[in-house]
Scaffold this motif. Structure first.
Motif, mmCIF file in Angstrom:
data_model
loop_
_atom_site.group_PDB
_atom_site.id
_atom_site.type_symbol
_atom_site.label_atom_id
_atom_site.label_comp_id
_atom_site.label_asym_id
_atom_site.label_seq_id
_atom_site.Cartn_x
_atom_site.Cartn_y
_atom_site.Cartn_z
ATOM 1 N N MET A 1 0.812 -1.190 0.000
ATOM 2 C CA MET A 1 0.000 0.000 0.000
ATOM 3 C C MET A 1 0.860 1.262 0.000
ATOM 4 N N LEU A 2 1.891 1.277 0.846
ATOM 5 C CA LEU A 2 2.787 2.429 0.910
ATOM 6 C C LEU A 2 3.560 2.589 -0.391
ATOM 7 N N ALA A 3 4.072 1.487 -0.928
ATOM 8 C CA ALA A 3 4.795 1.547 -2.205
ATOM 9 C C ALA A 3 3.864 2.010 -3.317
ATOM 10 N N ALA A 4 2.625 1.553 -3.299
ATOM 11 C CA ALA A 4 1.653 1.975 -4.317
ATOM 12 C C ALA A 4 1.406 3.479 -4.238
ATOM 13 N N TYR A 5 1.355 4.018 -3.023
ATOM 14 C CA TYR A 5 1.185 5.463 -2.852
ATOM 15 C C TYR A 5 2.336 6.213 -3.535
ATOM 16 N N PHE A 6 3.568 5.803 -3.260
ATOM 17 C CA PHE A 6 4.714 6.503 -3.859
ATOM 18 C C PHE A 6 4.763 6.302 -5.378
ATOM 19 N N ARG A 7 4.371 5.121 -5.861
ATOM 20 C CA ARG A 7 4.319 4.902 -7.315
ATOM 21 C C ARG A 7 3.292 5.836 -7.963
ATOM 22 N N GLU A 43 13.673 1.826 -7.559
ATOM 23 C CA GLU A 43 14.732 1.683 -6.547
ATOM 24 C C GLU A 43 14.557 2.705 -5.428
ATOM 25 N N GLU A 44 14.214 3.941 -5.799
ATOM 26 C CA GLU A 44 13.995 4.971 -4.786
ATOM 27 C C GLU A 44 12.818 4.606 -3.881
ATOM 28 N N ILE A 45 11.765 4.077 -4.475
ATOM 29 C CA ILE A 45 10.593 3.685 -3.690
ATOM 30 C C ILE A 45 10.963 2.591 -2.693
ATOM 31 N N THR A 46 11.740 1.608 -3.142
ATOM 32 C CA THR A 46 12.177 0.533 -2.250
ATOM 33 C C THR A 46 12.965 1.098 -1.072
ATOM 34 N N GLU A 47 13.871 2.034 -1.345
ATOM 35 C CA GLU A 47 14.678 2.642 -0.278
ATOM 36 C C GLU A 47 13.817 3.461 0.675
ATOM 37 N N ILE A 48 12.875 4.228 0.128
ATOM 38 C CA ILE A 48 12.010 5.080 0.956
ATOM 39 C C ILE A 48 11.128 4.232 1.862
ATOM 40 N N VAL A 49 10.489 3.216 1.309
ATOM 41 C CA VAL A 49 9.568 2.384 2.077
ATOM 42 C C VAL A 49 10.285 1.732 3.262
ATOM 43 N N GLN A 50 11.555 1.395 3.098
ATOM 44 C CA GLN A 50 12.314 0.763 4.183
ATOM 45 C C GLN A 50 12.527 1.702 5.375
ATOM 46 N N LEU A 51 12.353 2.999 5.161
ATOM 47 C CA LEU A 51 12.540 3.972 6.240
ATOM 48 C C LEU A 51 11.311 4.108 7.139
ATOM 49 N N PHE A 52 10.209 3.534 6.719
ATOM 50 C CA PHE A 52 8.965 3.611 7.483
ATOM 51 C C PHE A 52 8.857 2.424 8.434
ATOM 52 N N GLU A 53 8.223 2.658 9.576
ATOM 53 C CA GLU A 53 7.939 1.568 10.507
ATOM 54 C C GLU A 53 6.422 1.446 10.666
ATOM 55 N N ALA A 77 14.764 11.191 9.213
ATOM 56 C CA ALA A 77 14.893 10.467 7.944
ATOM 57 C C ALA A 77 14.425 11.341 6.786
ATOM 58 N N ILE A 78 13.356 12.095 6.992
ATOM 59 C CA ILE A 78 12.861 12.996 5.942
ATOM 60 C C ILE A 78 13.882 14.087 5.655
ATOM 61 N N ASP A 79 14.467 14.668 6.704
ATOM 62 C CA ASP A 79 15.476 15.712 6.521
ATOM 63 C C ASP A 79 16.681 15.180 5.756
ATOM 64 N N LYS A 80 17.075 13.959 6.053
ATOM 65 C CA LYS A 80 18.214 13.345 5.354
ATOM 66 C C LYS A 80 17.883 13.133 3.874
ATOM 67 N N LEU A 81 16.673 12.637 3.608
ATOM 68 C CA LEU A 81 16.256 12.446 2.216
ATOM 69 C C LEU A 81 16.230 13.773 1.457
ATOM 70 N N ALA A 82 15.780 14.824 2.114
ATOM 71 C CA ALA A 82 15.701 16.139 1.462
ATOM 72 C C ALA A 82 17.083 16.653 1.062
ATOM 73 N N VAL A 83 18.087 16.343 1.867
ATOM 74 C CA VAL A 83 19.458 16.766 1.555
ATOM 75 C C VAL A 83 20.038 15.934 0.418
ATOM 76 N N GLU A 84 19.696 14.654 0.387
ATOM 77 C CA GLU A 84 20.299 13.722 -0.559
ATOM 78 C C GLU A 84 19.578 13.625 -1.899
ATOM 79 N N SER A 85 18.324 14.051 -1.969
ATOM 80 C CA SER A 85 17.532 13.767 -3.164
ATOM 81 C C SER A 85 16.731 14.973 -3.630
ATOM 82 N N LEU A 86 17.003 15.411 -4.845
ATOM 83 C CA LEU A 86 16.238 16.497 -5.445
ATOM 84 C C LEU A 86 14.789 16.070 -5.668
ATOM 85 N N VAL A 87 14.576 14.804 -5.984
ATOM 86 C CA VAL A 87 13.219 14.295 -6.190
ATOM 87 C C VAL A 87 12.434 14.380 -4.879
ATOM 88 N N TRP A 88 13.081 14.048 -3.771
ATOM 89 C CA TRP A 88 12.404 14.131 -2.479
ATOM 90 C C TRP A 88 12.058 15.592 -2.160
#
Length: 188
Positions: A1-7, A15-25, A107-118
């Motif tokens: 469901m979470l991966a479908a949301y990001f897709r 690959e980005e979706i797989t990495e992002i989803v792993q950051l959620f609990e 985790a969101i702050d880190k993604l924002a620094v590392e990814s223009l897409v984020w």
């Protein structure tokens, strides 16, 4: 469901979706549990997999005022607290048992620094929050309670019946008695 949301956003590659989803609990909340409470900082965002939430604030006379509902397949956070790191001015409470996918602000702050897409994604979320706030203001200023209730029924018919009347009435800015009259007038 979470991966479908990001897709569905069309921003991230697989690959980005797989990495992002792993950051959620994963987290479960019981009915009446809180995602965030007034005067506490909000340092996480959640994707609602199931459940209904209400956002409310407490007036100086200790009255709860419901100003927003959140439903499955949407995000939930005390946005101003999340941005500033300050205490939340709102409380977010589960109105039913709920399942969430939660990500920490760090985790969101880190993604924002590392990814223009984020960063584009965060901009999109900020724009959605602004549009939602503007829509709510215009609803309260331009529409009748009947119109606001009709829109809520149209947009979330399967969930409206699960929301206690006192919260619906508060959201609509009317008494429970007035809400009962409105409900008796509506035929589908």
């Amino acid at each position: 469901m979470l991966a479908a949301y990001f897709r569905s956003l069309g921003l991230f590659n697989p690959e980005e979706i797989t990495e992002i989803v792993q950051l959620f609990e994963f987290r479960r909340l019981n009915k009446n549990d809180y995602f965030v409470k007034e005067n506490q900082p909000c340092n996480e965002v959640a994707f609602i997999a199931s459940g209904i939430f209400r956002s409310y604030y407490t007036t100086s006379s200790a009255e709860d005022v419901t100003y927003c509902f959140r439903f499955p397949n949407s995000l939930i956070a005390a946005y101003s607290s999340f941005i500033t790191g300050g205490p939340s001015v709102e409380t977010m409470q589960a109105l039913s048992p709920a399942e969430l996918w939660v990500i920490k602000k760090s985790a969101i702050d880190k993604l924002a620094v590392e990814s223009l897409v984020w960063t584009k994604y965060l901009k999109m979320i900020a724009e959605q929050q602004y549009l939602e706030l503007e829509k709510r203001i215009f609803q309260l200023q331009k529409e009748t309670a009947l119109q606001r209730y009709t829109v809520l029924l149209r947009d979330q018919p399967e969930f409206v019946q699960q929301i206690p009347l006192q919260y619906l009435a508060s959201y609509l800015g009317i008494t429970q008695r007035h809400l009962s009259r409105i409900r008796s007038e509506i035929t589908f």
